[in-house]
Design an enzyme around this catalytic site. Structure first.
Site, PDB file in Angstrom:
ATOM      1  N   ASP A 178       0.540   3.815   5.921  1.00  6.15           N
ATOM      2  CA  ASP A 178       0.800   3.476   4.524  1.00  6.15           C
ATOM      3  C   ASP A 178       0.496   4.649   3.592  1.00  6.15           C
ATOM      4  O   ASP A 178       1.388   5.220   2.972  1.00  6.15           O
ATOM      5  CB  ASP A 178      -0.063   2.280   4.104  1.00  6.15           C
ATOM      6  CG  ASP A 178       0.533   0.971   4.575  1.00  6.15           C
ATOM      7  OD1 ASP A 178       1.744   0.918   4.799  1.00  6.15           O
ATOM      8  OD2 ASP A 178      -0.213  -0.007   4.715  1.00  6.15           O
ATOM      9  N   GLU A 185       1.199  -1.291   8.159  1.00  5.28           N
ATOM     10  CA  GLU A 185       0.404  -0.151   8.625  1.00  5.28           C
ATOM     11  C   GLU A 185       0.297  -0.021  10.154  1.00  5.28           C
ATOM     12  O   GLU A 185       0.685   0.980  10.739  1.00  5.28           O
ATOM     13  CB  GLU A 185      -1.008  -0.276   8.026  1.00  5.28           C
ATOM     14  CG  GLU A 185      -2.046   0.685   8.583  1.00  5.28           C
ATOM     15  CD  GLU A 185      -1.802   2.124   8.171  1.00  5.28           C
ATOM     16  OE1 GLU A 185      -1.557   2.380   6.987  1.00  5.28           O
ATOM     17  OE2 GLU A 185      -1.862   3.000   9.050  1.00  5.28           O
ATOM     18  N   GLN A 241       0.780  -1.244   0.000  1.00  9.22           N
ATOM     19  CA  GLN A 241       0.000   0.000   0.000  1.00  9.22           C
ATOM     20  C   GLN A 241       0.813   1.297   0.000  1.00  9.22           C
ATOM     21  O   GLN A 241       0.503   2.225  -0.773  1.00  9.22           O
ATOM     22  CB  GLN A 241      -0.957   0.021   1.193  1.00  9.22           C
ATOM     23  CG  GLN A 241      -1.882   1.214   1.168  1.00  9.22           C
ATOM     24  CD  GLN A 241      -2.801   1.356   2.362  1.00  9.22           C
ATOM     25  OE1 GLN A 241      -3.325   2.417   2.618  1.00  9.22           O
ATOM     26  NE2 GLN A 241      -3.031   0.294   3.114  1.00  9.22           N
ATOM     27  N   GLY A 291      -7.762  20.290  19.481  1.00 10.65           N
ATOM     28  CA  GLY A 291      -7.411  21.691  19.256  1.00 10.65           C
ATOM     29  C   GLY A 291      -7.921  22.542  20.395  1.00 10.65           C
ATOM     30  O   GLY A 291      -8.307  22.034  21.456  1.00 10.65           O
ATOM     31  N   GLY A 292      -7.974  23.837  20.160  1.00 11.50           N
ATOM     32  CA  GLY A 292      -8.377  24.768  21.208  1.00 11.50           C
ATOM     33  C   GLY A 292      -9.879  24.948  21.326  1.00 11.50           C
ATOM     34  O   GLY A 292     -10.356  25.650  22.228  1.00 11.50           O
TER      35      GLY A 292
HETATM   36  N1  CAO Z   1      12.015 -10.231  -9.287  1.00 14.43           N
HETATM   37  C1  CAO Z   1      12.681 -10.993  -8.401  1.00 14.43           C
HETATM   38  N2  CAO Z   1      12.572 -10.847  -7.077  1.00 14.43           N
HETATM   39  C2  CAO Z   1      11.725  -9.894  -6.626  1.00 14.43           C
HETATM   40  C3  CAO Z   1      11.020  -9.051  -7.488  1.00 14.43           C
HETATM   41  C4  CAO Z   1      11.181  -9.251  -8.887  1.00 14.43           C
HETATM   42  N3  CAO Z   1      10.540  -8.509  -9.770  1.00 14.43           N
HETATM   43  N4  CAO Z   1      10.283  -8.199  -6.737  1.00 14.43           N
HETATM   44  C5  CAO Z   1      10.524  -8.484  -5.446  1.00 14.43           C
HETATM   45  N5  CAO Z   1      11.408  -9.498  -5.375  1.00 14.43           N
HETATM   46  C6  CAO Z   1      11.960 -10.112  -4.163  1.00 14.43           C
HETATM   47  C7  CAO Z   1      12.835  -9.149  -3.410  1.00 14.43           C
HETATM   48  O1  CAO Z   1      14.081  -9.017  -4.039  1.00 14.43           O
HETATM   49  C8  CAO Z   1      12.902  -9.816  -2.046  1.00 14.43           C
HETATM   50  O2  CAO Z   1      13.846 -10.859  -2.084  1.00 14.43           O
HETATM   51  P1  CAO Z   1      15.058 -11.018  -1.032  1.00 14.43           P
HETATM   52  O3  CAO Z   1      14.495 -10.770   0.329  1.00 14.43           O
HETATM   53  O4  CAO Z   1      15.496 -12.436  -1.259  1.00 14.43           O
HETATM   54  O5  CAO Z   1      16.094 -10.041  -1.384  1.00 14.43           O
HETATM   55  C9  CAO Z   1      11.533 -10.495  -1.954  1.00 14.43           C
HETATM   56  O6  CAO Z   1      10.952 -10.424  -3.262  1.00 14.43           O
HETATM   57  C10 CAO Z   1      10.540  -9.941  -0.968  1.00 14.43           C
HETATM   58  O7  CAO Z   1      10.623  -8.532  -0.837  1.00 14.43           O
HETATM   59  P2  CAO Z   1      10.194  -7.850   0.542  1.00 14.43           P
HETATM   60  O8  CAO Z   1      11.095  -8.385   1.621  1.00 14.43           O
HETATM   61  O9  CAO Z   1      10.150  -6.406   0.383  1.00 14.43           O
HETATM   62  O10 CAO Z   1       8.705  -8.393   0.721  1.00 14.43           O
HETATM   63  P3  CAO Z   1       8.010  -9.089   1.967  1.00 14.43           P
HETATM   64  O11 CAO Z   1       6.717  -9.578   1.443  1.00 14.43           O
HETATM   65  O12 CAO Z   1       8.868 -10.080   2.650  1.00 14.43           O
HETATM   66  O13 CAO Z   1       7.763  -7.887   3.001  1.00 14.43           O
HETATM   67  C11 CAO Z   1       6.950  -5.698   3.610  1.00 14.43           C
HETATM   68  C12 CAO Z   1       6.738  -6.971   2.770  1.00 14.43           C
HETATM   69  C13 CAO Z   1       5.889  -4.694   3.230  1.00 14.43           C
HETATM   70  C14 CAO Z   1       6.796  -6.049   5.098  1.00 14.43           C
HETATM   71  C15 CAO Z   1       8.366  -5.144   3.345  1.00 14.43           C
HETATM   72  O14 CAO Z   1       8.519  -4.968   1.971  1.00 14.43           O
HETATM   73  C16 CAO Z   1       8.652  -3.834   4.053  1.00 14.43           C
HETATM   74  O15 CAO Z   1       8.878  -3.782   5.266  1.00 14.43           O
HETATM   75  N6  CAO Z   1       8.669  -2.713   3.311  1.00 14.43           N
HETATM   76  C17 CAO Z   1       9.024  -1.413   3.818  1.00 14.43           C
HETATM   77  C18 CAO Z   1       7.935  -0.819   4.650  1.00 14.43           C
HETATM   78  C19 CAO Z   1       6.646  -0.711   3.900  1.00 14.43           C
HETATM   79  O16 CAO Z   1       6.510  -0.147   2.862  1.00 14.43           O
HETATM   80  N7  CAO Z   1       5.607  -1.258   4.540  1.00 14.43           N
HETATM   81  C20 CAO Z   1       4.250  -0.986   4.090  1.00 14.43           C
HETATM   82  C21 CAO Z   1       3.675  -2.068   3.357  1.00 14.43           C
HETATM   83  S1  CAO Z   1       1.988  -1.727   3.137  1.00 14.43           S
HETATM   84  O17 CAO Z   1       1.293  -2.143   4.560  1.00 14.43           O
END
Ligand code: CAO
Length: 420
Positions: free
Chosen positions: A168, A139, A17, A247-248
Site C-alpha cells: 500500500d 496489502e 491506504q 547484500g554482500g
Molecule cells: N459516490 C458514489 N459512489 C461512490 C463514491 C462516491 N463519492 N465513491 C466510491 N463510490 C462507489 C464506486 O463507484 C464503487 O461502485 P461500483 O462498484 O458500483 O462502481 C463502490 O463505491 C466501491 O468502490 P471499490 O470497488 O473501489 O471499493 P471496494 O470497497 O469494493 O474495494 C478495494 C476496495 C481497495 C479492494 C478496491 O478499491 C481495489 O482493489 N482498489 C485497487 C487496489 C488498491 O488500491 N488496493 C489497496 C487498498 S489499501 O489496502
C-alpha cells in the site's frame, strides 16, 4: 516560504491506504489536495479500527493529513456534473478504486481528456494488464503476489508478510513519483497522461534483490545465505532467508541483554569485511584475524551461523544501546531493534518532524508519522485530517466559483446526500 508543489491541485478520489499515502505526500509537498468522498460514510477507513466511538479512526487520520474534504455522490446526475467541473479545475486525479469503478462513474480516460487535456490520471491497481487485472487487492495480497512473502520468513516456516506496508504505502510512493514526473513532463508538452502503479509491480520492485538471487541461483548455491553454511540444499526458487542480510555483507539479528523478557532486546549486526579485525578483537577472538578459515569473507561463508552465535555471546552481555555505543565508534554497522513505543518516544524523530503530535477537534492530540522526505526549501507543517465534508461549501465556491444559490441548488438536488 513557498512549497515545492504549490499551485498544483489534486482531485483525490482515493481510499483505504495506498492512494491516500500518495496524496498525503503530495499535500505535504505543497499541493492542494481535495479529497472527494462518498456522502454519509466517506473513506471506509474513517470508521475502521476505531479506538474512540464515532470519531475518525487513527487509520484515517494518519493517512489523510493536509487535505480538504468534499462529499459528493458521483453516481447522481448533478453529482456527475460537479465532478466534471472538478476535473476541469484540477491538475491531477488520483484514484485507487477497484478496476472499472472510475469508468462506471463516467470518468473514462477519453472523457477526462475532453474535459481537461492537461489532466494527469494517476491510478493504483492491484495488478497491471494480465490475468489478474480485474482483481481487487489489499496489502497482503500484493505482498504475496509481488514476491515478498515467498522470500520472507524462515526456511522451515511458511511464507510471511511484513509489517512494513510495502504493498500500500510502497505503491503510494511509486505513484507519487510517477505523478511528479508527469507534472514535469507536462511543463514541456502541455499534455496530461495516465500514470499507473500496480501494487504487484511495486512490491516486486522492492524485492528486486530477490529476483537477482533467483538468477544467481541458476549458476550455483547462494553462498552468502546462511542456508549454505548449514548444508541445506537450495531448491529452484529464491528461498526464505530469515534474517540474512540480502547484500554482500553478512548480517543477522542477535540477542542482547534482557532478551529473555524484552521481545525487542535485539540488534542487527553486520560483519562488514572492512572491520572484521575490529569485530574479532571486540568479541575476544583475535585469532580469527589470521586463521585462514576466518580471515577472508569467502572463507567465512560456510560458518556464518557459528560466527554470529559467537558474536551473540558478546551482545548478550550488553543492551542493544550499549552495542550501538561500542560498535559505532569502531565503524561496525549495527542497528537496534526498536519497538513502536521506543520510536514514538524518540526525541530525535520528534525534533525532525518525522514523529509529530497533531491535534484533532474530535479525538484530541494523537501521534503520527510526518513527512519522511525533507526538502530544505519546502518545509512541511503536518495539519490534521479533514472531517467528512468539512470543506464541501468552500471547495464549491472557491475552486469551482459557484454562487451561494448554485450551491443551494446542488444541495437541493440530493447530489451531496447519501449514495442510495
Ligand atoms: N459516490 C458514489 N459512489 C461512490 C463514491 C462516491 N463519492 N465513491 C466510491 N463510490 C462507489 C464506486 O463507484 C464503487 O461502485 P461500483 O462498484 O458500483 O462502481 C463502490 O463505491 C466501491 O468502490 P471499490 O470497488 O473501489 O471499493 P471496494 O470497497 O469494493 O474495494 C478495494 C476496495 C481497495 C479492494 C478496491 O478499491 C481495489 O482493489 N482498489 C485497487 C487496489 C488498491 O488500491 N488496493 C489497496 C487498498 S489499501 O489496502
Amino acid at each position: 516560504m513557498s512549497k515545492a508543489l504549490e499551485g498544483v491541485r489534486i482531485l483525490d478520489m482515493t481510499h483505504v491506504q495506498s492512494g491516500p499515502t500518495c496524496t498525503q505526500l503530495l499535500a505535504w509537498l505543497g499541493a492542494d489536495v481535495i479529497k472527494l468522498e462518498r456522502p454519509g460514510t466517506g473513506d471506509a477507513t474513517r470508521s475502521q479500527l476505531r479506538d474512540i466511538p464515532d470519531v475518525d479512526s487513527l487509520y484515517f487520520t494518519m493517512l489523510n493529513h493536509n487535505k480538504r474534504s468534499i462529499t459528493l455522490n458521483t453516481k447522481h446526475e448533478t453529482g456527475k456534473r460537479v465532478l466534471d467541473r472538478l476535473v476541469e479545475a484540477c491538475d491531477v486525479l488520483v484514484e485507487n478504486f477497484a478496476p472499472g469503478a472510475l469508468e462506471r462513474m463516467g470518468l473514462t480516460w477519453e472523457h477526462i481528456q475532453e474535459l481537461n487535456p492537461r489532466m494527469i490520471l494517476a491510478s493504483v491497481k492491484g495488478f497491471g494488464p494480465g490475468p489478474y487485472e480485474d482483481c481487487k487487492v489489499y496489502e497482503n495480497v500484493a505482498q504475496c503476489a509481488g514476491g515478498a512473502a515467498s522470500t520472507t520468513g524462515f526456511l522451515d516456516g511458511p511464507p510471511l508478510v511484513t509489517g512494513a506496508q510495502i504493498g500500500d504505502s510502497g505503491t503510494g510512493l511509486h505513484l507519487a513519483l510517477g505523478i511528479v514526473a508527469a507534472l514535469f513532463q507536462r511543463e514541456r508538452t502541455g499534455r496530461g497522461q495516465k500514470v499507473l502503479a500496480p501494487m504487484q509491480d511495486g512490491v516486486l520492485n522492492l524485492c528486486r534483490v530477490k529476483l537477482r538471487d533467483q538468477q544467481r541461483l541458476e549458476r550455483g548455491p547462494l553462498k552468502e545465505y546462511s542456508q549454505y553454511g548449514r548444508g541445506i540444499p537450495f531448491g529452484d526458487a529464491t528461498p526464505r532467508a530469515g534474517n540474512d542480510s540480502g547484500g554482500g555483507q553478512p548480517g543477522w539479528i542477535l540477542k542482547c541483554k534482557g532478551w529473555e523478557t524484552d521481545p525487542n532486546a535485539y540488534v542487527y549486526f553486520i560483519t562488514q569485511a572492512a572491520v572484521w579485525g575490529k569485530i574479532c578483537d571486540l568479541i575476544g577472538k583475535p585469532e580469527w584475524k589470521e586463521d585462514p578459515g576466518y580471515a577472508t569473507p569467502d572463507a567465512r561463508l560456510d560458518k556464518l551461523m557459528h560466527i554470529f552465535e559467537t558474536i551473540e555471546e558478546w551482545t548478550k552481555t550488553k543492551t542493544k544501546f550499549e552495542v550501538m555505543e561500542i560498535c559505532n565508534p569502531l565503524g561496525i554497522p549495527v542497528g537496534p531493534v526498536l519497538s513502536m513505543k521506543e520510536l514514538a518516544e524518540e526525541p530525535s524523530l520528534r525534533a525532525t518532524g518525522t514523529v509529530v503530535e497533531v491535534d484533532h477537534p474530535e479525538r484530541g492530540p494523537y501521534l503520527t508519522v510526518g513527512c519522511p522526505i525533507k526538502l530544505s526549501d519546502s518545509p512541511v507543517e503536518v495539519k490534521r485530517s479533514p472531517l467528512l465534508g468539512e470543506h464541501t461549501d468552500e471547495i464549491l465556491s472557491q475552486v469551482l466559483g459557484l454562487s451561494e444559490s448554485e450551491i443551494a441548488e446542488i444541495k437541493a438536488s440530493g447530489a451531496l446526500g447519501e449514495v442510495g
